[in-house]
Motif scaffolding. Structure first.
Motif, PDB file in Angstrom:
ATOM      1  N   GLY A   1       1.747   9.424  -6.311  1.00  0.00           N
ATOM      2  CA  GLY A   1       2.464  10.706  -6.013  1.00  0.00           C
ATOM      3  C   GLY A   1       1.613  11.170  -4.728  1.00  0.00           C
ATOM      4  N   GLY A   2       1.526  10.285  -3.873  1.00  0.00           N
ATOM      5  CA  GLY A   2       1.185  10.819  -2.530  1.00  0.00           C
ATOM      6  C   GLY A   2       2.154  11.322  -1.571  1.00  0.00           C
TER       7      GLY A   2
ATOM      8  N   GLY B   1       0.739  -1.096   0.083  1.00  0.00           N
ATOM      9  CA  GLY B   1       0.044  -0.130   0.041  1.00  0.00           C
ATOM     10  C   GLY B   1       0.783   1.256  -0.058  1.00  0.00           C
ATOM     11  N   LEU B   2       1.995   1.333   0.635  1.00  0.00           N
ATOM     12  CA  LEU B   2       2.746   2.624   0.762  1.00  0.00           C
ATOM     13  C   LEU B   2       3.530   2.650  -0.715  1.00  0.00           C
ATOM     14  CD1 LEU B   2       4.569   1.798   4.438  1.00  0.00           C
ATOM     15  CD2 LEU B   2       2.964   3.860   3.706  1.00  0.00           C
ATOM     16  N   GLU B   3       3.751   1.384  -1.181  1.00  0.00           N
ATOM     17  CA  GLU B   3       4.393   1.546  -2.582  1.00  0.00           C
ATOM     18  C   GLU B   3       3.435   2.237  -3.601  1.00  0.00           C
ATOM     19  OE1 GLU B   3       6.127  -2.029  -3.725  1.00  0.00           O
ATOM     20  OE2 GLU B   3       7.576  -2.240  -2.282  1.00  0.00           O
ATOM     21  N   LEU B   4       2.386   1.837  -3.336  1.00  0.00           N
ATOM     22  CA  LEU B   4       1.119   2.377  -4.331  1.00  0.00           C
ATOM     23  C   LEU B   4       0.818   3.663  -4.231  1.00  0.00           C
ATOM     24  CD1 LEU B   4      -1.509  -0.693  -4.258  1.00  0.00           C
ATOM     25  CD2 LEU B   4       0.080   0.197  -6.179  1.00  0.00           C
ATOM     26  N   LEU B   5       0.858   3.987  -2.906  1.00  0.00           N
ATOM     27  CA  LEU B   5       0.712   5.595  -2.509  1.00  0.00           C
ATOM     28  C   LEU B   5       1.972   6.325  -3.086  1.00  0.00           C
ATOM     29  CD1 LEU B   5      -0.349   5.474   1.163  1.00  0.00           C
ATOM     30  CD2 LEU B   5      -1.472   6.566  -0.664  1.00  0.00           C
TER      31      LEU B   5
END
Length: 198
Positions: A38-39, A30-34
């Motif tokens: 561009g999170g 999830g952190l990688e997707l964020l």
């Protein structure tokens, strides 16, 4: 503690690690997707990523050290990866010597022994792990060692005190696991050197 108790404890350890690794992996994904979306990548996100990575490394290590060993072999790349991730940012460095794949049961004993030697090196240092003809040696070197002698006596006597703390469980478990494998744990302690063999 009899052999059946050791096996039961190992199965419990395996179950806990197995059940925890999936949600931690999901958090990391999830952190990688964020990050890809561009999170926010501020210090808060960095702290979360570092903590998740640390938790994942510890669980991978504990799964071997405290889990059921089985009959499979562990390759050098896998072991080195676990140790590298575990020691990232630590004052302690660990060098894994064996070049060939090793039985998981022996890697388990080496990891438990590593936890013992690490306990004597709170200020950092270097631990070298080697095997020669099936005989394992962990050699720790540090400017200052902190030896809690009653703990180290457990490795020889296999008699763990009733007030043993969770952080010290490796001292009680290693001699039992070694005895199940017809091994004996020996130690040599000097001012700046410590050797643990099995």
């Amino acid at each position: 503690m009899g052999k059946s108790d050791v096996n039961l404890a190992a199965l419990i350890g395996s179950r806990i690690c197995h059940d925890l690794i999936s949600p931690i992996g999901a958090i990391n994904n999830g952190l990688e997707l964020l990050g890809m979306a561009g999170g926010d990548t501020g210090p808060e996100m960095d702290l979360i990523q570092e903590s998740v990575g640390n938790a994942s490394a510890r669980i991978r290590f504990f799964r071997i050290a405290f889990g059921a060993a089985g009959e499979q072999m562990m390759g050098r790349a896998e072991v080195v990866s676990i140790l590298r991730d575990l020691m990232e940012g630590a004052r302690l460095t660990v060098a894994w010597g064996p070049m060939d794949a090793q039985p998981r049961a022996e890697v388990r004993m080496a990891f438990l022994a590593l936890l013992c030697v690490e306990a004597a090196m709170p200020y950092g240092g270097r631990i070298e792990i080697s095997v020669d003809g099936g005989n394992w040696t962990l050699h720790g070197r540090a400017d200052k060692l902190n030896i809690d002698q009653p703990l180290w006596n457990i490795l020889a006597t296999k008699d763990a005190p009733s007030d043993l703390r969770p952080a010290q469980v490796q001292f009680a478990l290693l001699p039992l696991v070694a005895a199940d494998a017809s091994r004996r744990v020996t130690t040599e302690i000097a001012v700046e050197d410590i050797r643990l063999k099995f």
